[in-house]
Write a protein that holds these residues in place. Structure first.
Motif, PDB file in Angstrom:
ATOM      1  N   LEU A   1       1.430  -1.273   0.128  1.00  0.00           N
ATOM      2  CA  LEU A   1       0.425  -0.022   0.210  1.00  0.00           C
ATOM      3  C   LEU A   1       0.919   1.568  -0.073  1.00  0.00           C
ATOM      4  O   LEU A   1       1.526   1.193   1.002  1.00  0.00           O
ATOM      5  CB  LEU A   1      -1.004  -0.539   1.041  1.00  0.00           C
ATOM      6  CG  LEU A   1      -1.723   1.411   1.003  1.00  0.00           C
ATOM      7  CD1 LEU A   1      -2.978   1.083  -0.245  1.00  0.00           C
ATOM      8  CD2 LEU A   1      -2.536   1.147   2.813  1.00  0.00           C
TER       9      LEU A   1
ATOM     10  N   GLU B   1      -2.115  -4.580   0.515  1.00  0.00           N
ATOM     11  CA  GLU B   1      -3.522  -3.810   0.066  1.00  0.00           C
ATOM     12  C   GLU B   1      -4.040  -4.934  -1.436  1.00  0.00           C
ATOM     13  O   GLU B   1      -3.031  -5.351  -2.271  1.00  0.00           O
ATOM     14  CB  GLU B   1      -3.755  -2.937  -0.849  1.00  0.00           C
ATOM     15  CG  GLU B   1      -4.979  -2.389  -1.342  1.00  0.00           C
ATOM     16  CD  GLU B   1      -4.711  -1.266  -1.952  1.00  0.00           C
ATOM     17  OE1 GLU B   1      -5.668  -0.392  -1.974  1.00  0.00           O
ATOM     18  OE2 GLU B   1      -3.938  -0.644  -2.713  1.00  0.00           O
TER      19      GLU B   1
ATOM     20  N   VAL C   1      -7.005  -6.105  -4.082  1.00  0.00           N
ATOM     21  CA  VAL C   1      -7.446  -5.671  -4.645  1.00  0.00           C
ATOM     22  C   VAL C   1      -8.576  -6.504  -5.708  1.00  0.00           C
ATOM     23  O   VAL C   1      -8.308  -7.166  -6.384  1.00  0.00           O
ATOM     24  CB  VAL C   1      -7.148  -3.881  -5.648  1.00  0.00           C
ATOM     25  CG1 VAL C   1      -8.571  -3.900  -6.390  1.00  0.00           C
ATOM     26  CG2 VAL C   1      -6.662  -2.960  -5.055  1.00  0.00           C
TER      27      VAL C   1
ATOM     28  N   ARG D   1     -11.549  -3.274  -1.704  1.00  0.00           N
ATOM     29  CA  ARG D   1      -9.747  -3.607  -1.466  1.00  0.00           C
ATOM     30  C   ARG D   1     -10.247  -4.181  -0.392  1.00  0.00           C
ATOM     31  O   ARG D   1     -10.818  -4.049   1.691  1.00  0.00           O
ATOM     32  CB  ARG D   1      -9.298  -1.982  -1.800  1.00  0.00           C
ATOM     33  CG  ARG D   1      -9.080  -1.218  -2.900  1.00  0.00           C
ATOM     34  CD  ARG D   1      -8.667   0.218  -3.010  1.00  0.00           C
ATOM     35  NE  ARG D   1      -8.725  -0.041  -3.770  1.00  0.00           N
ATOM     36  CZ  ARG D   1      -7.588   1.890  -4.287  1.00  0.00           C
ATOM     37  NH1 ARG D   1      -7.022   2.007  -3.732  1.00  0.00           N
ATOM     38  NH2 ARG D   1      -7.657   1.794  -5.489  1.00  0.00           N
TER      39      ARG D   1
ATOM     40  N   LYS E   1     -14.675   1.042  -2.956  1.00  0.00           N
ATOM     41  CA  LYS E   1     -14.174   1.542  -3.277  1.00  0.00           C
ATOM     42  C   LYS E   1     -15.240   2.827  -4.138  1.00  0.00           C
ATOM     43  O   LYS E   1     -15.730   1.852  -4.997  1.00  0.00           O
ATOM     44  CB  LYS E   1     -12.594   2.026  -4.605  1.00  0.00           C
ATOM     45  CG  LYS E   1     -12.015   3.330  -4.806  1.00  0.00           C
ATOM     46  CD  LYS E   1     -11.009   3.158  -5.858  1.00  0.00           C
ATOM     47  CE  LYS E   1     -10.453   4.114  -6.519  1.00  0.00           C
ATOM     48  NZ  LYS E   1     -11.387   5.400  -6.921  1.00  0.00           N
TER      49      LYS E   1
ATOM     50  N   LYS F   1      -5.880   6.564  -6.638  1.00  0.00           N
ATOM     51  CA  LYS F   1      -5.908   6.540  -5.012  1.00  0.00           C
ATOM     52  C   LYS F   1      -6.800   6.577  -3.904  1.00  0.00           C
ATOM     53  O   LYS F   1      -7.981   6.503  -4.157  1.00  0.00           O
ATOM     54  CB  LYS F   1      -5.555   7.994  -5.214  1.00  0.00           C
ATOM     55  CG  LYS F   1      -4.752   8.491  -4.383  1.00  0.00           C
ATOM     56  CD  LYS F   1      -4.413   9.908  -4.322  1.00  0.00           C
ATOM     57  CE  LYS F   1      -3.389  10.476  -3.245  1.00  0.00           C
ATOM     58  NZ  LYS F   1      -3.429  11.591  -3.503  1.00  0.00           N
ATOM     59  N   THR F   2      -6.418   5.504  -3.366  1.00  0.00           N
ATOM     60  CA  THR F   2      -6.990   5.508  -1.690  1.00  0.00           C
ATOM     61  C   THR F   2      -7.437   7.118  -1.334  1.00  0.00           C
ATOM     62  O   THR F   2      -6.154   7.939  -1.113  1.00  0.00           O
ATOM     63  CB  THR F   2      -6.162   4.264  -0.974  1.00  0.00           C
ATOM     64  OG1 THR F   2      -5.971   3.650  -1.579  1.00  0.00           O
ATOM     65  CG2 THR F   2      -6.692   4.033   0.120  1.00  0.00           C
ATOM     66  N   SER F   3      -8.491   7.531  -0.518  1.00  0.00           N
ATOM     67  CA  SER F   3      -8.620   8.503  -0.492  1.00  0.00           C
ATOM     68  C   SER F   3      -8.073   8.555   1.091  1.00  0.00           C
ATOM     69  O   SER F   3      -7.614   8.072   1.814  1.00  0.00           O
ATOM     70  CB  SER F   3      -9.694   8.718   0.289  1.00  0.00           C
ATOM     71  OG  SER F   3     -10.690   8.337   0.901  1.00  0.00           O
TER      72      SER F   3
ATOM     73  N   ASP G   1      -9.288   6.934   4.137  1.00  0.00           N
ATOM     74  CA  ASP G   1      -9.037   5.557   4.202  1.00  0.00           C
ATOM     75  C   ASP G   1      -7.835   5.756   4.562  1.00  0.00           C
ATOM     76  O   ASP G   1      -7.374   4.318   5.300  1.00  0.00           O
ATOM     77  CB  ASP G   1      -9.608   4.693   2.971  1.00  0.00           C
ATOM     78  CG  ASP G   1     -11.320   4.679   2.711  1.00  0.00           C
ATOM     79  OD1 ASP G   1     -11.715   4.277   3.269  1.00  0.00           O
ATOM     80  OD2 ASP G   1     -11.311   4.698   1.935  1.00  0.00           O
TER      81      ASP G   1
END
Length: 135
Positions: A48, A58, A60, A69, A88, A95-97, A100
């Motif tokens: 990650l 991670e 997905v 995820r 998501k 991109k992961t927020s 998160d």
């Protein structure tokens, strides 16, 4: 580590959240976690971004146009800790927020604390089994 590998510990709501995933996605995630327990890595598991080293991974998977995820850590000695599982929400980019990522960091800290306590218990039990001083 036993023959079945490390324990698998879900932090926060990660088990409940993973349970909301479609069955096919759950199967992929559980396979990755079971591989991690025995020291292997699923071919699709990736470090990650934003975490040092490769100890936070991670997985997905996509289903019916949605992306799911699961984030977990293998860097602690006593268990594999599932830190976060989520669908998501963003429709653009990969991109992961920030929300998160912040939750993963918070749960990683909790996992580190728990792992240290678990390690202390195991060490104490071993000393007691050997007839030594449990301190």
């Amino acid at each position: 580590m036993s023959r079945t590998g490390k324990k698998l510990i879900y932090v926060g709501s990660s088990l409940k959240d993973l349970g909301k995933f479609p069955t096919d996605v759950q199967d992929v995630m559980v396979t990755a976690l079971n591989l991690a327990k025995v020291g292997d890595k699923h071919q699709d598991a990736k470090p990650l971004k934003g975490f040092k080293g490769s100890g936070v991974l991670e997985m997905v998977d996509d289903d019916d146009g949605d992306t799911y995820r699961a984030v977990y850590t293998v860097r602690l000695s006593q268990a594999v800790y599932v830190l976060h599982a989520f669908k998501k929400k963003s429709t653009t980019g990969v991109k992961t927020s920030r929300r998160d990522i912040d939750l993963v960091k918070q749960r990683l800290t909790a996992a580190e604390t728990y792992d240290a306590a678990l390690k202390a218990q195991v060490t104490k039990a071993r000393k007691e089994d050997e007839g030594g001083d449990p301190r």
